[in-house]
Design a protein around this motif. Sequence first.
Motif, PDB file in Angstrom:
ATOM      1  N   GLU A 220       0.720  -1.300   0.000  1.00 41.95           N
ATOM      2  CA  GLU A 220      -0.140  -0.097   0.014  1.00 41.95           C
ATOM      3  C   GLU A 220       0.909   1.415   0.084  1.00 41.95           C
ATOM      4  O   GLU A 220       0.447   2.223  -0.444  1.00 41.95           O
ATOM      5  CB  GLU A 220      -1.046   0.285   1.363  1.00 41.95           C
ATOM      6  CG  GLU A 220      -1.916  -1.240   1.433  1.00 41.95           C
ATOM      7  CD  GLU A 220      -1.096  -2.264   2.243  1.00 41.95           C
ATOM      8  OE1 GLU A 220      -0.035  -2.692   1.882  1.00 41.95           O
ATOM      9  OE2 GLU A 220      -1.837  -2.601   3.388  1.00 41.95           O
ATOM     10  N   LEU A 221       2.063   1.125   0.622  1.00 40.10           N
ATOM     11  CA  LEU A 221       2.714   2.235   0.545  1.00 40.10           C
ATOM     12  C   LEU A 221       4.107   2.338  -0.283  1.00 40.10           C
ATOM     13  O   LEU A 221       4.860   3.077  -0.228  1.00 40.10           O
ATOM     14  CB  LEU A 221       3.394   2.547   2.173  1.00 40.10           C
ATOM     15  CG  LEU A 221       2.252   2.863   2.987  1.00 40.10           C
ATOM     16  CD1 LEU A 221       2.785   2.849   4.505  1.00 40.10           C
ATOM     17  CD2 LEU A 221       1.424   3.799   2.695  1.00 40.10           C
ATOM     18  N   LEU A 222       4.289   1.030  -0.892  1.00 41.13           N
ATOM     19  CA  LEU A 222       5.244   0.915  -1.830  1.00 41.13           C
ATOM     20  C   LEU A 222       4.956   0.218  -3.254  1.00 41.13           C
ATOM     21  O   LEU A 222       5.063  -1.039  -2.930  1.00 41.13           O
ATOM     22  CB  LEU A 222       6.310   0.315  -1.092  1.00 41.13           C
ATOM     23  CG  LEU A 222       7.742  -0.122  -1.871  1.00 41.13           C
ATOM     24  CD1 LEU A 222       8.378   1.056  -2.522  1.00 41.13           C
ATOM     25  CD2 LEU A 222       8.753  -0.947  -1.080  1.00 41.13           C
ATOM     26  N   PRO A 223       4.664   0.834  -4.027  1.00 40.89           N
ATOM     27  CA  PRO A 223       4.165   0.081  -5.284  1.00 40.89           C
ATOM     28  C   PRO A 223       5.452  -0.275  -6.182  1.00 40.89           C
ATOM     29  O   PRO A 223       6.428   0.105  -5.976  1.00 40.89           O
ATOM     30  CB  PRO A 223       3.368   1.180  -6.268  1.00 40.89           C
ATOM     31  CG  PRO A 223       3.768   2.518  -5.657  1.00 40.89           C
ATOM     32  CD  PRO A 223       4.488   2.090  -4.258  1.00 40.89           C
ATOM     33  N   GLU A 224       5.397  -1.596  -6.928  1.00 38.63           N
ATOM     34  CA  GLU A 224       6.158  -2.357  -7.500  1.00 38.63           C
ATOM     35  C   GLU A 224       7.036  -1.483  -8.613  1.00 38.63           C
ATOM     36  O   GLU A 224       8.199  -1.318  -8.689  1.00 38.63           O
ATOM     37  CB  GLU A 224       5.894  -3.511  -8.194  1.00 38.63           C
ATOM     38  CG  GLU A 224       5.241  -4.613  -7.262  1.00 38.63           C
ATOM     39  CD  GLU A 224       6.420  -5.354  -6.817  1.00 38.63           C
ATOM     40  OE1 GLU A 224       7.520  -5.281  -7.390  1.00 38.63           O
ATOM     41  OE2 GLU A 224       6.456  -5.746  -5.665  1.00 38.63           O
ATOM     42  N   LEU A 225       6.196  -0.474  -9.143  1.00 39.94           N
ATOM     43  CA  LEU A 225       6.642   0.661 -10.198  1.00 39.94           C
ATOM     44  C   LEU A 225       7.789   1.277  -9.566  1.00 39.94           C
ATOM     45  O   LEU A 225       8.582   1.859 -10.243  1.00 39.94           O
ATOM     46  CB  LEU A 225       5.493   1.544 -10.429  1.00 39.94           C
ATOM     47  CG  LEU A 225       5.622   2.657 -11.641  1.00 39.94           C
ATOM     48  CD1 LEU A 225       5.552   1.538 -12.719  1.00 39.94           C
ATOM     49  CD2 LEU A 225       4.235   3.550 -11.411  1.00 39.94           C
ATOM     50  N   ALA A 226       7.935   1.604  -7.868  1.00 38.47           N
ATOM     51  CA  ALA A 226       9.004   2.544  -7.573  1.00 38.47           C
ATOM     52  C   ALA A 226      10.310   1.849  -7.692  1.00 38.47           C
ATOM     53  O   ALA A 226      11.382   2.676  -8.070  1.00 38.47           O
ATOM     54  CB  ALA A 226       8.801   2.452  -5.893  1.00 38.47           C
ATOM     55  N   ALA A 227      10.581   0.596  -8.291  1.00 42.49           N
ATOM     56  CA  ALA A 227      11.780   0.184  -8.624  1.00 42.49           C
ATOM     57  C   ALA A 227      12.245   0.549  -9.777  1.00 42.49           C
ATOM     58  O   ALA A 227      13.474   0.434 -10.299  1.00 42.49           O
ATOM     59  CB  ALA A 227      11.668  -1.391  -8.673  1.00 42.49           C
ATOM     60  N   HIS A 228      11.313   1.179 -10.578  1.00 42.21           N
ATOM     61  CA  HIS A 228      11.587   1.538 -12.149  1.00 42.21           C
ATOM     62  C   HIS A 228      11.965   3.114 -11.796  1.00 42.21           C
ATOM     63  O   HIS A 228      12.262   3.662 -13.120  1.00 42.21           O
ATOM     64  CB  HIS A 228      10.507   1.191 -13.061  1.00 42.21           C
ATOM     65  CG  HIS A 228      10.502  -0.083 -13.164  1.00 42.21           C
ATOM     66  ND1 HIS A 228      11.318  -1.160 -13.640  1.00 42.21           N
ATOM     67  CD2 HIS A 228       9.115  -0.932 -12.778  1.00 42.21           C
ATOM     68  CE1 HIS A 228      10.845  -2.337 -13.424  1.00 42.21           C
ATOM     69  NE2 HIS A 228       9.604  -2.350 -12.858  1.00 42.21           N
ATOM     70  N   ALA A 229      12.138   3.708 -10.883  1.00 44.04           N
ATOM     71  CA  ALA A 229      12.356   5.084 -10.737  1.00 44.04           C
ATOM     72  C   ALA A 229      13.453   5.415 -11.442  1.00 44.04           C
ATOM     73  O   ALA A 229      13.980   6.654 -11.887  1.00 44.04           O
ATOM     74  CB  ALA A 229      12.090   5.696  -9.279  1.00 44.04           C
ATOM     75  N   GLY A 230      14.354   4.442 -11.099  1.00 44.97           N
ATOM     76  CA  GLY A 230      15.958   4.872 -11.583  1.00 44.97           C
ATOM     77  C   GLY A 230      17.013   3.799 -11.397  1.00 44.97           C
ATOM     78  O   GLY A 230      16.456   2.874 -10.980  1.00 44.97           O
TER      79      GLY A 230
END
Length: 341
Positions: A220-230
């Motif tokens: 809920e506070l950390l979507p999988e997408l965050a790994a692709h931020a950089g």
Amino acid sequence: MSPAATPARRQLHPPPVAASPFPYNPGSLLATSDLTLAQVSHLLARATALESMDPQLRSGILAKRRVALLFYESSTRTRTSFELAAKALGADTTLVSSLSSSIEKGESLKDTGLTLRALGAEAIILRHNSSGAAWLLESETRLPVLNAGDGMHEHPTQALLDLRTILAHLRPGVDSVTPETLAGVTVSIVGDILHSRVARSNMLLLPRLGARVVLCGPKELLPELAAHAGPGITIERSFEAALAQSQAVMMLRIQAERLAGLQLDLEEYKAAYQLTGPRLAALAPAALVLHPGPIIRGLELTAGVADGPQSAILEQVRNGVSIRMAVVERALLAPMQGESA
Ligand code: CP
């Protein structure tokens, strides 16, 4: 009156910096990506030099220059340290807060910015609840704008002061950074990543210096997408696994003001993600404990950890003043030094 007799439209003052490709003003700091590593190194070195400079000499650097602090959200650390930093360099500061200004009457960000510029502000330090607000203010005023936190987007000076704190402990004496400076270092950022501009600024800056960033928290506070931020960013759901590989662990507050109806079971959250003394001792007994503040004792970390020997939380606060001195100096002197962002 005939068109020929119409009085000429009164000329407004031209903006202080001529229009050019965005960003307009080389003194601005809107995001960590605005800075090359050479510029990060320069800011770190200036922070050190300004911190140890004779206060009287230092107060001549920006004597009588005008800096406005424009705060649409509450703040203790950022507002106070920016103000102390600007004053230490000799600048005059003024605070405009959304709760005691014409913003309450509906004045827009653009009009507030133009008003501050008309009053003589030479730089604006902005905290705003909307992501991108600093860009808008800069494009409308063309003044140097320092992003003191915009919504869920970025908080670049926080990332710089966090970096200064990490370097002091893990790379003492180093203030000139390269892509290898933090090679071999893992920094875990734990908690409410989704709503955190601090997480975003750090996860985009630290890997540029060679660090691995591990993001840790519930879905809920950390979507999988965050790994692709950089590059250099991974996700680890198990706090124990993240701690075991960390040289530094950055705990984050749950941003209740941005949850927008999301219901969290806090007891479950604490059981999985609270940094406690036993967890720290068992899994990361030498790790540096960081937190941008404000801390909520008993939620994301215990009071014992916050006050314990591994905590660098108040050191981060102190580093805020020196880093912000360097950033405010750059805001007002960069155009003269020919620096481009
Ligand atoms: N770290 C931080 O931005 O704290 P404040 O909200 O108190 O400024």
